[in-house]
Design a protein around this motif. Sequence first.
Motif, short mmCIF file in Angstrom:
data_model
loop_
_atom_site.label_atom_id
_atom_site.label_comp_id
_atom_site.label_asym_id
_atom_site.label_seq_id
_atom_site.Cartn_x
_atom_site.Cartn_y
_atom_site.Cartn_z
N GLY A 181 -16.12 27.60 33.74
CA GLY A 181 -17.05 27.69 34.86
C GLY A 181 -18.40 27.06 34.61
O GLY A 181 -19.33 27.25 35.41
N LYS A 182 -18.53 26.28 33.54
CA LYS A 182 -19.80 25.64 33.22
C LYS A 182 -19.95 24.31 33.95
O LYS A 182 -18.97 23.61 34.20
N LYS A 183 -21.19 23.96 34.29
CA LYS A 183 -21.50 22.63 34.80
C LYS A 183 -21.62 21.70 33.60
O LYS A 183 -22.46 21.94 32.72
N VAL A 184 -20.82 20.67 33.54
CA VAL A 184 -20.75 19.82 32.35
C VAL A 184 -21.04 18.37 32.73
O VAL A 184 -20.52 17.86 33.73
N PHE A 185 -21.88 17.72 31.92
CA PHE A 185 -22.19 16.31 32.11
C PHE A 185 -21.78 15.57 30.85
O PHE A 185 -22.31 15.83 29.77
N ILE A 186 -20.78 14.67 30.95
CA ILE A 186 -20.34 13.92 29.78
C ILE A 186 -21.01 12.55 29.77
O ILE A 186 -21.26 11.94 30.81
N THR A 187 -21.30 12.08 28.57
CA THR A 187 -21.99 10.81 28.43
C THR A 187 -21.73 10.24 27.04
O THR A 187 -20.99 10.82 26.25
N HIS A 188 -22.31 9.09 26.76
CA HIS A 188 -22.08 8.44 25.47
C HIS A 188 -23.18 7.43 25.20
O HIS A 188 -23.92 7.03 26.10
N GLU A 189 -23.30 7.05 23.93
CA GLU A 189 -24.21 5.98 23.52
C GLU A 189 -23.45 4.97 22.68
O GLU A 189 -22.65 5.37 21.83
N PRO A 190 -23.70 3.66 22.91
CA PRO A 190 -24.56 3.12 23.95
C PRO A 190 -24.06 3.51 25.34
O PRO A 190 -22.87 3.76 25.54
N THR A 191 -25.00 3.53 26.29
CA THR A 191 -24.68 3.98 27.64
C THR A 191 -24.07 2.84 28.46
O THR A 191 -23.94 1.71 27.98
N ASP A 192 -23.76 3.17 29.71
CA ASP A 192 -23.29 2.16 30.66
C ASP A 192 -24.43 1.65 31.54
O ASP A 192 -24.19 0.93 32.51
N TYR A 193 -25.65 2.01 31.21
CA TYR A 193 -26.81 1.53 31.95
C TYR A 193 -27.17 0.12 31.48
O TYR A 193 -26.60 -0.37 30.50
#
Length: 235
Positions: free
Chosen positions: A62-74
């Motif tokens: 039930g957690k709000k989760v934000f997945i990401t990585h480095e280097p980013t896709d920006y």
Amino acid sequence: MKFQSFTPKSDLQFTPNNLTFFPAVINGEKMNMKNTIVIEGLDGAGTTTQMRLIAKRLEDEGKKVFITHEPTDYPIGRMVREVLQKKIKTTPEALALLFSADRDDHLYNKEYGLEKMIDDGFIIVTDRYKYSSIAYQGAECDIEYIKAINSRFPHPSHLIFVDTTPEACMERIEKRGCEKELFERLEFLKKVRENYIEQFSSLPEEVNYLYINGDKSIEEVEEEIWSWLKTTNLL
């Protein structure tokens, strides 16, 4: 899966006015990024797989989760990837600065930065962070210089090191059948691992740190991470 990641707009413009600097030290005390799980390891260690598995389990709780990585896709991260893919040639020092610039934007961009995501109530799960810069760029550049240009970035609340042997990582990379990226060389990865071990031996006490033998099965690594997370103040 309901966990989120951010897809950047192709027309984003980056200027000094929309990049904000936030020091990692406030009133003499180092600040950690709360509710942030960083997963580190060599290329081929399985960090991306574990990021997604742990994010899924958190979401199931039930957690709000934000997945990401480095280097980013920006935009800055995409330039870093072009260097790693050998499409752009530059100096090791310039690449280190690009990684640092991408990280600054990753944390503090007012539209999609991790600081904003944390304030919005998300648990962050990221595949790589500043420790990768110290381990990888520190293998080619003056490591004290690499530490200095990353010293302004705060430590996360939770840090996991998936320690897979360089030999096993190279075997996994070979099985992908893709052209190797810039750092995917056995002797180089051995030096990177040494840099990881060195920096993780002196983490601040406030960082919840887990060392895992990455030569175990995917399922074993996942269970070990999850069991550990349940003992921390994250859940």
